[in-house]
Design a protein around this motif. Structure first.
Motif, PDB file in Angstrom:
ATOM      1  N   VAL A 262      30.816  39.374  39.593  1.00  0.00           N
ATOM      2  CA  VAL A 262      31.642  39.681  38.420  1.00  0.00           C
ATOM      3  C   VAL A 262      32.536  38.395  38.304  1.00  0.00           C
ATOM      4  O   VAL A 262      33.002  37.936  39.170  1.00  0.00           O
ATOM      5  N   VAL A 263      32.442  37.990  37.126  1.00  0.00           N
ATOM      6  CA  VAL A 263      33.207  36.692  36.760  1.00  0.00           C
ATOM      7  C   VAL A 263      34.191  36.900  35.414  1.00  0.00           C
ATOM      8  O   VAL A 263      33.793  37.779  34.714  1.00  0.00           O
ATOM      9  N   LEU A 264      35.344  36.604  35.670  1.00  0.00           N
ATOM     10  CA  LEU A 264      36.217  36.449  34.833  1.00  0.00           C
ATOM     11  C   LEU A 264      36.108  35.108  33.982  1.00  0.00           C
ATOM     12  O   LEU A 264      36.329  34.132  34.475  1.00  0.00           O
ATOM     13  N   ASN A 265      35.657  35.218  32.741  1.00  0.00           N
ATOM     14  CA  ASN A 265      35.507  33.805  31.673  1.00  0.00           C
ATOM     15  C   ASN A 265      36.634  34.033  30.718  1.00  0.00           C
ATOM     16  O   ASN A 265      37.040  35.206  30.139  1.00  0.00           O
ATOM     17  N   GLY A 266      37.347  32.962  30.437  1.00  0.00           N
ATOM     18  CA  GLY A 266      38.354  32.905  29.800  1.00  0.00           C
ATOM     19  C   GLY A 266      38.768  31.442  29.284  1.00  0.00           C
ATOM     20  O   GLY A 266      38.234  30.725  29.653  1.00  0.00           O
ATOM     21  N   LYS A 267      39.685  31.459  28.581  1.00  0.00           N
ATOM     22  CA  LYS A 267      40.495  29.900  27.891  1.00  0.00           C
ATOM     23  C   LYS A 267      41.671  30.235  27.615  1.00  0.00           C
ATOM     24  O   LYS A 267      42.368  31.337  27.340  1.00  0.00           O
ATOM     25  N   TRP A 268      42.487  29.033  27.417  1.00  0.00           N
ATOM     26  CA  TRP A 268      43.645  29.047  26.971  1.00  0.00           C
ATOM     27  C   TRP A 268      44.026  28.834  25.566  1.00  0.00           C
ATOM     28  O   TRP A 268      42.983  28.016  25.028  1.00  0.00           O
TER      29      TRP A 268
ATOM     30  N   LYS B 143      44.005  34.544  40.745  1.00  0.00           N
ATOM     31  CA  LYS B 143      43.263  34.329  41.725  1.00  0.00           C
ATOM     32  C   LYS B 143      43.691  34.874  42.935  1.00  0.00           C
ATOM     33  O   LYS B 143      42.797  35.607  43.600  1.00  0.00           O
ATOM     34  N   SER B 144      44.922  35.409  43.166  1.00  0.00           N
ATOM     35  CA  SER B 144      45.470  36.027  44.227  1.00  0.00           C
ATOM     36  C   SER B 144      45.333  37.552  43.899  1.00  0.00           C
ATOM     37  O   SER B 144      44.970  38.224  44.828  1.00  0.00           O
ATOM     38  N   ILE B 145      45.276  37.946  42.809  1.00  0.00           N
ATOM     39  CA  ILE B 145      45.117  39.360  42.451  1.00  0.00           C
ATOM     40  C   ILE B 145      43.783  39.908  42.497  1.00  0.00           C
ATOM     41  O   ILE B 145      43.452  40.909  42.942  1.00  0.00           O
ATOM     42  N   LEU B 146      42.931  38.954  41.952  1.00  0.00           N
ATOM     43  CA  LEU B 146      41.336  39.145  42.077  1.00  0.00           C
ATOM     44  C   LEU B 146      40.709  38.716  43.362  1.00  0.00           C
ATOM     45  O   LEU B 146      39.695  38.984  43.460  1.00  0.00           O
ATOM     46  N   LYS B 147      41.252  38.133  44.327  1.00  0.00           N
ATOM     47  CA  LYS B 147      40.854  37.525  45.350  1.00  0.00           C
ATOM     48  C   LYS B 147      39.572  36.493  45.022  1.00  0.00           C
ATOM     49  O   LYS B 147      38.708  36.690  45.562  1.00  0.00           O
ATOM     50  N   ALA B 148      39.835  35.673  44.061  1.00  0.00           N
ATOM     51  CA  ALA B 148      38.796  34.915  43.307  1.00  0.00           C
ATOM     52  C   ALA B 148      38.605  33.648  43.871  1.00  0.00           C
ATOM     53  O   ALA B 148      39.416  32.982  44.661  1.00  0.00           O
ATOM     54  N   SER B 149      37.606  33.007  43.923  1.00  0.00           N
ATOM     55  CA  SER B 149      37.307  31.599  44.023  1.00  0.00           C
ATOM     56  C   SER B 149      37.094  30.901  42.769  1.00  0.00           C
ATOM     57  O   SER B 149      36.570  31.221  41.688  1.00  0.00           O
TER      58      SER B 149
ATOM     59  N   LEU C 283      36.489  32.555  37.142  1.00  0.00           N
ATOM     60  CA  LEU C 283      36.800  33.068  38.252  1.00  0.00           C
ATOM     61  C   LEU C 283      35.781  34.120  38.920  1.00  0.00           C
ATOM     62  O   LEU C 283      35.770  34.987  38.074  1.00  0.00           O
ATOM     63  N   GLU C 284      35.326  33.926  39.559  1.00  0.00           N
ATOM     64  CA  GLU C 284      34.334  34.880  40.323  1.00  0.00           C
ATOM     65  C   GLU C 284      35.259  35.774  41.460  1.00  0.00           C
ATOM     66  O   GLU C 284      36.120  35.365  42.247  1.00  0.00           O
ATOM     67  N   THR C 285      34.683  36.863  41.651  1.00  0.00           N
ATOM     68  CA  THR C 285      35.405  37.937  42.350  1.00  0.00           C
ATOM     69  C   THR C 285      34.483  38.818  43.026  1.00  0.00           C
ATOM     70  O   THR C 285      33.401  39.232  42.624  1.00  0.00           O
ATOM     71  N   SER C 286      35.016  39.360  44.042  1.00  0.00           N
ATOM     72  CA  SER C 286      34.037  40.253  44.786  1.00  0.00           C
ATOM     73  C   SER C 286      34.317  41.675  44.451  1.00  0.00           C
ATOM     74  O   SER C 286      33.515  42.742  44.752  1.00  0.00           O
ATOM     75  N   LEU C 287      35.470  41.949  43.578  1.00  0.00           N
ATOM     76  CA  LEU C 287      35.451  43.258  43.298  1.00  0.00           C
ATOM     77  C   LEU C 287      34.756  43.801  42.001  1.00  0.00           C
ATOM     78  O   LEU C 287      33.913  42.762  41.262  1.00  0.00           O
ATOM     79  N   THR C 288      34.543  44.963  41.737  1.00  0.00           N
ATOM     80  CA  THR C 288      33.566  45.390  40.554  1.00  0.00           C
ATOM     81  C   THR C 288      34.665  45.068  39.389  1.00  0.00           C
ATOM     82  O   THR C 288      35.707  44.968  39.567  1.00  0.00           O
ATOM     83  N   ILE C 289      34.150  45.373  38.330  1.00  0.00           N
ATOM     84  CA  ILE C 289      34.718  45.118  37.042  1.00  0.00           C
ATOM     85  C   ILE C 289      35.874  46.193  37.041  1.00  0.00           C
ATOM     86  O   ILE C 289      37.153  45.753  36.621  1.00  0.00           O
ATOM     87  N   GLU C 290      35.689  47.406  37.322  1.00  0.00           N
ATOM     88  CA  GLU C 290      36.577  48.575  37.020  1.00  0.00           C
ATOM     89  C   GLU C 290      37.766  48.210  38.193  1.00  0.00           C
ATOM     90  O   GLU C 290      38.968  48.147  37.780  1.00  0.00           O
ATOM     91  N   ASP C 291      37.454  47.965  39.293  1.00  0.00           N
ATOM     92  CA  ASP C 291      38.541  47.687  40.267  1.00  0.00           C
ATOM     93  C   ASP C 291      39.341  46.384  39.861  1.00  0.00           C
ATOM     94  O   ASP C 291      40.405  46.343  40.147  1.00  0.00           O
TER      95      ASP C 291
END
Length: 150
Positions: free
Chosen positions: A74-80, A144-150, A8-16
């Motif tokens: 900033v990208v959130l990388n993860g897995k299930w 997605k909604s918390i991070l306003k991610a795409s 998930l890509e976000t426009s926020l900084t990592i800290e935010d």
């Protein structure tokens, strides 16, 4: 790309992004007041699952991820994943069943029964995983909604 891998890509900084996730995450299941994300959020690791009051499913998917910077974004990388207890208990059960099957003192009908029990556990395991797909969608929507991610 594997379907269990999330980016998930976000426009926020990592800290935010970490702060936003912390504000929307309950640290302990017993502190739940409504349906929400439960888990831990730190700079090194994010572990989240869906917490629903008075509802439990051993096969709930757990999201494990980490924020990283790639190409100035900033990208959130993860897995299930499944909870470690579910994995360990499944392996122990199947190991014990295999030992019982290998024991020559059992009659053919007992061995057949143990094999059927193994298939029943496998079937329950698959149904539990399938039931967790709604939880994956819910967690992904929340992220997605918390991070306003795409």
């Amino acid at each position: 790309m594997k379907k269990d891998v999330i980016q998930l890509e976000t426009s926020l900084t990592i800290e935010d992004a970490l702060d936003a996730l912390r504000q929307h995450t309950v640290s302990n299941y017993f502190k739940l007041k409504t349906e929400s994300l439960v888990g831990t959020v730190s700079k090194n690791k994010i572990l989240l699952y869906r917490g629903i009051l008075f509802h439990s499913n051993s096969f709930l998917p757990v999201f494990e991820g980490k924020f990283e910077e790639a190409n100035g974004k900033v990208v959130l990388n993860g897995k299930w994943k499944l909870h470690w207890f579910v994995k360990i208990s499944s392996v122990i059960f199947l190991f014990i069943t295999c030992i019982l099957i290998a024991n020559s003192k059992f009659s053919n009908s007992n061995i057949l029964f143990l094999i059927l029990v193994c298939f029943a556990i496998w079937f329950i395991y698959k149904i539990g995983i399938k039931m967790g797909n709604k939880d994956k969608d819910w967690i992904l929507y929340q992220l997605k909604s918390i991070l306003k991610a795409s």
